[in-house]
Design a protein around this motif. Structure first.
Motif, PDB file in Angstrom:
ATOM      1  N   THR A 292       0.985  -1.272  -0.001  1.00 40.09           N
ATOM      2  CA  THR A 292       0.137   0.093   0.186  1.00 40.09           C
ATOM      3  C   THR A 292       0.893   1.450   0.130  1.00 40.09           C
ATOM      4  O   THR A 292       0.557   2.375  -0.692  1.00 40.09           O
ATOM      5  CB  THR A 292      -0.877   0.108   1.167  1.00 40.09           C
ATOM      6  OG1 THR A 292      -1.734  -1.183   1.243  1.00 40.09           O
ATOM      7  CG2 THR A 292      -1.764   1.238   1.158  1.00 40.09           C
ATOM      8  N   ALA A 293       2.081   1.192   0.584  1.00 41.19           N
ATOM      9  CA  ALA A 293       2.822   2.345   0.898  1.00 41.19           C
ATOM     10  C   ALA A 293       3.557   2.679  -0.482  1.00 41.19           C
ATOM     11  O   ALA A 293       3.659   3.763  -1.099  1.00 41.19           O
ATOM     12  CB  ALA A 293       3.992   2.154   1.663  1.00 41.19           C
ATOM     13  N   GLU A 294       3.904   1.420  -1.436  1.00 42.00           N
ATOM     14  CA  GLU A 294       4.355   1.775  -2.711  1.00 42.00           C
ATOM     15  C   GLU A 294       3.315   2.356  -3.576  1.00 42.00           C
ATOM     16  O   GLU A 294       3.627   3.443  -4.630  1.00 42.00           O
ATOM     17  CB  GLU A 294       4.893   0.402  -3.295  1.00 42.00           C
ATOM     18  CG  GLU A 294       6.301  -0.243  -2.680  1.00 42.00           C
ATOM     19  CD  GLU A 294       6.664  -1.416  -2.770  1.00 42.00           C
ATOM     20  OE1 GLU A 294       5.916  -2.132  -3.561  1.00 42.00           O
ATOM     21  OE2 GLU A 294       7.963  -1.685  -2.871  1.00 42.00           O
ATOM     22  N   VAL A 295       2.211   2.017  -3.637  1.00 40.18           N
ATOM     23  CA  VAL A 295       1.278   2.400  -4.732  1.00 40.18           C
ATOM     24  C   VAL A 295       0.985   4.038  -4.520  1.00 40.18           C
ATOM     25  O   VAL A 295       0.638   4.339  -5.472  1.00 40.18           O
ATOM     26  CB  VAL A 295      -0.054   1.715  -4.459  1.00 40.18           C
ATOM     27  CG1 VAL A 295      -0.921   1.963  -3.280  1.00 40.18           C
ATOM     28  CG2 VAL A 295      -0.857   1.569  -5.873  1.00 40.18           C
ATOM     29  N   HIS A 296       0.998   4.382  -3.324  1.00 42.16           N
ATOM     30  CA  HIS A 296       0.754   5.818  -3.174  1.00 42.16           C
ATOM     31  C   HIS A 296       1.850   6.679  -3.855  1.00 42.16           C
ATOM     32  O   HIS A 296       1.434   7.827  -4.125  1.00 42.16           O
ATOM     33  CB  HIS A 296       0.869   6.187  -1.628  1.00 42.16           C
ATOM     34  CG  HIS A 296      -0.497   5.854  -0.786  1.00 42.16           C
ATOM     35  ND1 HIS A 296      -1.704   6.390  -1.161  1.00 42.16           N
ATOM     36  CD2 HIS A 296      -0.632   4.724   0.093  1.00 42.16           C
ATOM     37  CE1 HIS A 296      -2.650   5.855  -0.269  1.00 42.16           C
ATOM     38  NE2 HIS A 296      -2.039   5.023   0.264  1.00 42.16           N
TER      39      HIS A 296
ATOM     40  N   ASP B 223      -3.158  -2.098 -11.393  1.00 45.93           N
ATOM     41  CA  ASP B 223      -3.216  -2.008  -9.723  1.00 45.93           C
ATOM     42  C   ASP B 223      -3.562  -0.795  -9.313  1.00 45.93           C
ATOM     43  O   ASP B 223      -4.288  -0.330  -8.512  1.00 45.93           O
ATOM     44  CB  ASP B 223      -1.847  -2.683  -9.150  1.00 45.93           C
ATOM     45  CG  ASP B 223      -1.639  -3.929  -9.301  1.00 45.93           C
ATOM     46  OD1 ASP B 223      -2.646  -4.544  -9.434  1.00 45.93           O
ATOM     47  OD2 ASP B 223      -0.361  -4.468  -8.933  1.00 45.93           O
ATOM     48  N   PHE B 224      -2.778   0.543  -9.990  1.00 44.63           N
ATOM     49  CA  PHE B 224      -2.850   1.949  -9.435  1.00 44.63           C
ATOM     50  C   PHE B 224      -4.230   2.345  -9.839  1.00 44.63           C
ATOM     51  O   PHE B 224      -5.013   3.089  -9.026  1.00 44.63           O
ATOM     52  CB  PHE B 224      -1.849   2.876 -10.162  1.00 44.63           C
ATOM     53  CG  PHE B 224      -1.721   4.168  -9.552  1.00 44.63           C
ATOM     54  CD1 PHE B 224      -1.387   4.325  -8.486  1.00 44.63           C
ATOM     55  CD2 PHE B 224      -2.362   5.331 -10.383  1.00 44.63           C
ATOM     56  CE1 PHE B 224      -1.425   5.580  -7.613  1.00 44.63           C
ATOM     57  CE2 PHE B 224      -2.306   6.400  -9.695  1.00 44.63           C
ATOM     58  CZ  PHE B 224      -2.043   6.589  -8.278  1.00 44.63           C
ATOM     59  N   ALA B 225      -4.843   1.926 -11.109  1.00 46.26           N
ATOM     60  CA  ALA B 225      -6.367   2.549 -11.406  1.00 46.26           C
ATOM     61  C   ALA B 225      -7.400   1.955 -10.546  1.00 46.26           C
ATOM     62  O   ALA B 225      -8.153   2.690 -10.042  1.00 46.26           O
ATOM     63  CB  ALA B 225      -6.546   1.875 -12.744  1.00 46.26           C
ATOM     64  N   ARG B 226      -7.088   0.774  -9.848  1.00 41.88           N
ATOM     65  CA  ARG B 226      -8.159   0.237  -9.030  1.00 41.88           C
ATOM     66  C   ARG B 226      -7.972   0.919  -7.523  1.00 41.88           C
ATOM     67  O   ARG B 226      -8.703   1.290  -6.939  1.00 41.88           O
ATOM     68  CB  ARG B 226      -7.790  -1.443  -8.727  1.00 41.88           C
ATOM     69  CG  ARG B 226      -8.264  -2.201  -9.796  1.00 41.88           C
ATOM     70  CD  ARG B 226      -8.299  -3.845  -9.246  1.00 41.88           C
ATOM     71  NE  ARG B 226      -6.839  -4.100  -9.177  1.00 41.88           N
ATOM     72  CZ  ARG B 226      -5.990  -4.587  -9.946  1.00 41.88           C
ATOM     73  NH1 ARG B 226      -6.525  -4.875 -11.130  1.00 41.88           N
ATOM     74  NH2 ARG B 226      -4.991  -5.203  -9.668  1.00 41.88           N
ATOM     75  N   HIS B 227      -6.566   1.379  -7.110  1.00 47.22           N
ATOM     76  CA  HIS B 227      -6.259   2.215  -6.266  1.00 47.22           C
ATOM     77  C   HIS B 227      -6.938   3.547  -6.225  1.00 47.22           C
ATOM     78  O   HIS B 227      -7.472   4.250  -5.193  1.00 47.22           O
ATOM     79  CB  HIS B 227      -4.724   2.235  -5.981  1.00 47.22           C
ATOM     80  CG  HIS B 227      -4.350   3.194  -4.742  1.00 47.22           C
ATOM     81  ND1 HIS B 227      -4.523   2.749  -3.333  1.00 47.22           N
ATOM     82  CD2 HIS B 227      -3.832   4.324  -4.970  1.00 47.22           C
ATOM     83  CE1 HIS B 227      -4.050   3.927  -2.714  1.00 47.22           C
ATOM     84  NE2 HIS B 227      -3.536   4.833  -3.497  1.00 47.22           N
ATOM     85  N   LEU B 228      -6.939   4.086  -7.244  1.00 45.08           N
ATOM     86  CA  LEU B 228      -7.524   5.397  -7.401  1.00 45.08           C
ATOM     87  C   LEU B 228      -8.922   5.565  -7.264  1.00 45.08           C
ATOM     88  O   LEU B 228      -9.487   6.462  -6.536  1.00 45.08           O
ATOM     89  CB  LEU B 228      -7.495   6.050  -8.999  1.00 45.08           C
ATOM     90  CG  LEU B 228      -6.051   6.680  -9.451  1.00 45.08           C
ATOM     91  CD1 LEU B 228      -5.903   7.040 -10.820  1.00 45.08           C
ATOM     92  CD2 LEU B 228      -5.807   7.715  -8.533  1.00 45.08           C
ATOM     93  N   ALA B 229      -9.680   4.514  -7.400  1.00 41.02           N
ATOM     94  CA  ALA B 229     -11.160   4.561  -7.292  1.00 41.02           C
ATOM     95  C   ALA B 229     -11.355   4.531  -5.617  1.00 41.02           C
ATOM     96  O   ALA B 229     -12.409   4.984  -5.087  1.00 41.02           O
ATOM     97  CB  ALA B 229     -11.426   3.253  -7.771  1.00 41.02           C
TER      98      ALA B 229
ATOM     99  N   THR C 281      -6.898  11.177  -2.100  1.00 42.48           N
ATOM    100  CA  THR C 281      -5.705  11.737  -2.323  1.00 42.48           C
ATOM    101  C   THR C 281      -5.177  11.426  -3.212  1.00 42.48           C
ATOM    102  O   THR C 281      -4.572  12.527  -3.990  1.00 42.48           O
ATOM    103  CB  THR C 281      -4.988  11.249  -0.965  1.00 42.48           C
ATOM    104  OG1 THR C 281      -5.622  11.443   0.395  1.00 42.48           O
ATOM    105  CG2 THR C 281      -3.734  12.235  -0.804  1.00 42.48           C
ATOM    106  N   CYS C 282      -4.926  10.449  -3.790  1.00 42.97           N
ATOM    107  CA  CYS C 282      -4.063  10.096  -4.719  1.00 42.97           C
ATOM    108  C   CYS C 282      -4.713  10.603  -6.187  1.00 42.97           C
ATOM    109  O   CYS C 282      -4.208  10.917  -7.319  1.00 42.97           O
ATOM    110  CB  CYS C 282      -3.569   8.716  -5.070  1.00 42.97           C
ATOM    111  SG  CYS C 282      -2.526   7.889  -4.079  1.00 42.97           S
ATOM    112  N   ALA C 283      -6.100  10.565  -6.150  1.00 44.24           N
ATOM    113  CA  ALA C 283      -6.833  10.820  -7.323  1.00 44.24           C
ATOM    114  C   ALA C 283      -6.650  12.378  -7.461  1.00 44.24           C
ATOM    115  O   ALA C 283      -6.525  13.015  -8.657  1.00 44.24           O
ATOM    116  CB  ALA C 283      -8.453  10.680  -7.078  1.00 44.24           C
ATOM    117  N   GLY C 284      -6.482  13.076  -6.485  1.00 45.15           N
ATOM    118  CA  GLY C 284      -6.246  14.630  -6.320  1.00 45.15           C
ATOM    119  C   GLY C 284      -5.179  14.904  -6.766  1.00 45.15           C
ATOM    120  O   GLY C 284      -4.901  15.977  -7.680  1.00 45.15           O
ATOM    121  N   GLU C 285      -3.920  14.084  -6.355  1.00 45.50           N
ATOM    122  CA  GLU C 285      -2.621  14.306  -7.025  1.00 45.50           C
ATOM    123  C   GLU C 285      -2.502  14.175  -8.562  1.00 45.50           C
ATOM    124  O   GLU C 285      -1.949  14.825  -9.414  1.00 45.50           O
ATOM    125  CB  GLU C 285      -1.528  13.509  -6.217  1.00 45.50           C
ATOM    126  CG  GLU C 285      -1.360  13.928  -4.907  1.00 45.50           C
ATOM    127  CD  GLU C 285      -0.173  12.995  -4.183  1.00 45.50           C
ATOM    128  OE1 GLU C 285       0.244  12.160  -4.937  1.00 45.50           O
ATOM    129  OE2 GLU C 285       0.006  13.255  -2.840  1.00 45.50           O
TER     130      GLU C 285
END
Length: 233
Positions: free
Chosen positions: A3-7, A25-31, A35-39
């Protein structure tokens, strides 16, 4: 991937510098991560502004010097490593990518010349031809491999000839450069390797440049078909 890496993937994701697996992986995380979506949204806005800024024409003189350097600079192969990625390595990679984009923008928008990026300055004659107001860059491929980039300035009456990767010759032969016009072919010098640079006089009647294979001491006139022919506009 933890989880730390994906951020830490936001910058690399926007610049499309991730693998297919990382992208999925990151596209799933964005949903699931506002915070990542804003970045990602902010990085995309910045990338769009950089793209718009780089639409300016860098000018013929910068193009001339870039092509000349490309023709004579050996490219360093990338270093391949096998390592375990950590959050810090992801930050390092993303920072490097963003820095590369910023450097490209600086060259194109700010007009940074290749000469200012070299560890050693180019000879004055080369710079003078490349920086001439009427500098015109021409390129031709060799008949048996390699190429030549010719920068001409009619105002200065000079031509800058840069060859790259012409087929190697034995010790008894060299490449001879000819400036050709209504008075015939005039020798402009010898190149003893397949890559090199010559700055030569350009007579007013010159309409093409040729490179032939000649004895190592040179010939008064061409004795073989040209391996490179460059018509002069």
């Amino acid at each position: 991937m933890t989880t730390a890496e994906v951020h830490t993937l936001t910058g690399a994701y926007v610049l499309d510098a991730v693998t297919d697996l990382e992208r999925a992986d990151f596209a799933r995380h964005l949903a699931e991560c506002p915070t990542c979506a804003g970045e990602v949204a902010e990085f995309r806005e910045t990338a769009a502004k950089l793209g718009a800024a780089m639409t300016a024409d860098p000018g013929n003189r910068l193009r001339s010097r870039v092509l000349t350097e490309i023709a004579t600079t050996r490219q360093t192969p990338p270093t391949v490593r096998s390592e375990t990625r950590t959050p810090r390595s992801w930050r390092t990679r993303t920072a490097g990518i963003v820095a590369g984009v910023a450097a490209a923008a600086a060259v194109l928008v700010g007009g940074i010349s290749i000469g200012s990026l070299q560890s050693e300055p180019a000879p004055a004659a080369q710079v003078a031809v490349s920086d001439a107001p009427d500098a015109n860059v021409l390129r031709a491929d060799g008949t048996a491999g390699g190429s030549a980039v010719v920068t001409i300035s009619r105002q200065r009456g000079e031509a800058l000839i840069a060859t790259q990767n012409l087929p190697p010759l034995d010790a008894g032969h060299a490449y001879q450069v000819w400036v050709i016009g209504s008075r015939g072919a005039q020798s402009a010098g010898l190149l003893h390797a397949g890559s090199g640079i010559l700055t030569v006089p350009l007579p007013a009647d010159a309409n093409r440049i040729g490179i032939t294979t000649e004895p190592a001491t040179g010939s008064p006139q061409p004795t073989a078909p040209a391996v490179v022919r460059v018509p002069l506009a």
